[in-house]
Design a protein around this motif. Structure first.
Motif, PDB file in Angstrom:
ATOM      1  N   ARG A  19       0.791  -1.426  -0.237  1.00 24.09           N
ATOM      2  CA  ARG A  19      -0.412   0.046  -0.034  1.00 24.09           C
ATOM      3  C   ARG A  19       0.595   1.457  -0.239  1.00 24.09           C
ATOM      4  N   ASN A  24      -3.281   9.288  -2.087  1.00 23.55           N
ATOM      5  CA  ASN A  24      -4.508   9.432  -1.893  1.00 23.55           C
ATOM      6  C   ASN A  24      -5.171  10.578  -2.842  1.00 23.55           C
ATOM      7  N   SER A 189     -10.002   6.432   6.338  1.00 23.98           N
ATOM      8  CA  SER A 189      -8.588   5.255   6.636  1.00 23.98           C
ATOM      9  C   SER A 189      -8.242   4.798   7.889  1.00 23.98           C
ATOM     10  N   LEU A 226      -6.233  -3.241  -2.683  1.00 22.67           N
ATOM     11  CA  LEU A 226      -7.115  -2.675  -1.516  1.00 22.67           C
ATOM     12  C   LEU A 226      -8.717  -3.054  -1.579  1.00 22.67           C
ATOM     13  N   GLU A 230     -11.108   1.264   0.804  1.00 24.85           N
ATOM     14  CA  GLU A 230     -10.030   2.014   1.439  1.00 24.85           C
ATOM     15  C   GLU A 230     -10.354   2.915  -0.574  1.00 24.85           C
ATOM     16  N   TRP A 233     -12.312   5.477   0.041  1.00 25.67           N
ATOM     17  CA  TRP A 233     -11.502   6.775   1.328  1.00 25.67           C
ATOM     18  C   TRP A 233     -10.632   7.353  -0.334  1.00 25.67           C
TER      19      TRP A 233
END
Length: 265
Positions: A19, A24, A189, A226, A230, A233
């Motif tokens: 990850r 983001n 998160s 993921l 996630e 988000w």
């Protein structure tokens, strides 16, 4: 470009924590970032890569198309709260710090002096020391980190994150966003740290094979690693902090110019 040993070792770290390579937010360039919205959400400082993010590689001047966005960024976060961290300018290969001084002059922002290249923990330590030294110190979770490379800029930002402290009453409260504020159901998160922003547009094509490898790694992690929370988000952050690309109108061409351009094709 100097040999980046910390960067070479990143794939080994990804075997343990894949990850780390996931940004983001993904934008074409910084014109898409909504800096006032980021400030309103609680972000107080920014770390920017230089080459192919703010400037053409190995040049010191801001790309002209980014002038307005760069001005808005510096005005939003304030003097000294926007830091340029480059693996060229300000690094141990910048003899006499000449390039760092030139970049600071042309971009009106400080350049970090660091002896170890991104995404090393030593470089992270230097970034933290800089923001801790400000009149109003800025913590990791109040930063955005913007760059064009997954294995350096994004990995460095994610290495600065820490696991969110357990909250025994979390189930009784609304879902929260990246800054811990209520956001009408946005997924939460489990990490607290900088907002990692990837810029995909290139002002000059370089390292295309390596960039292709990075994108393949990211695609694999997004598909196989993921979880749905996630993904939700990240989609929420993308919707909240990313603006459409500005439309640039081309100047009207005369009929003679249009004929000439068609003949040249």
């Amino acid at each position: 470009m100097p040999l980046n040993v910390p960067g070479i070792l990143v794939p080994l770290h990804l075997l343990i924590n894949p990850r780390l390579v996931v940004p983001n937010i993904i934008v074409k360039d910084i014109r898409q970032l909504d800096f006032p919205a980021l400030y309103k959400a609680g972000y107080r400082g920014a770390v920017f890569d230089k080459d192919n993010c703010l400037t053409i590689p190995h040049e010191d001047r801001l790309v002209p198309e980014l002038t307005d966005a760069w001005k808005e960024c510096r005005e939003t976060f304030g003097p000294g709260n926007v830091l340029i961290v480059s693996n060229t300018a300000g690094s141990h290969t910048d003899v006499g710090e000449i390039e760092a001084e030139a970049v600071t002059y042309h971009l009106s922002a400080p350049v970090l002096r660091h002896s170890s290249l991104k995404p090393s923990y030593s470089c992270i330590k230097n970034i933290r020391a800089y923001f801790a030294s400000l009149p109003r110190p800025i913590s990791d979770d109040e930063l955005i980190v913007v760059g064009d490379r997954l294995l350096t800029d994004v990995v460095m930002a994610n290495r600065m994150a820490r696991r969110r402290p357990a909250n025994p009453h979390a189930a009784e409260k609304p879902m929260v966003d990246a800054k811990g504020s209520e956001s009408g159901g946005m997924a939460r998160s489990d990490r607290v740290g900088p907002l990692a922003v990837l810029t995909e547009g290139l002002w000059k094509r370089e390292s295309l094979a390596l960039r292709g490898m990075e994108k393949s790694i990211l695609a694999g992690v997004e598909r196989w690693i993921l979880n749905p929370q996630e993904v939700a988000w990240r989609e929420g952050l993308q919707h909240r902090f990313v603006k459409p690309m500005p439309v640039v109108e081309e100047p009207q061409r005369s009929w003679a110019r249009r004929i000439w351009d068609s003949l040249r094709k």
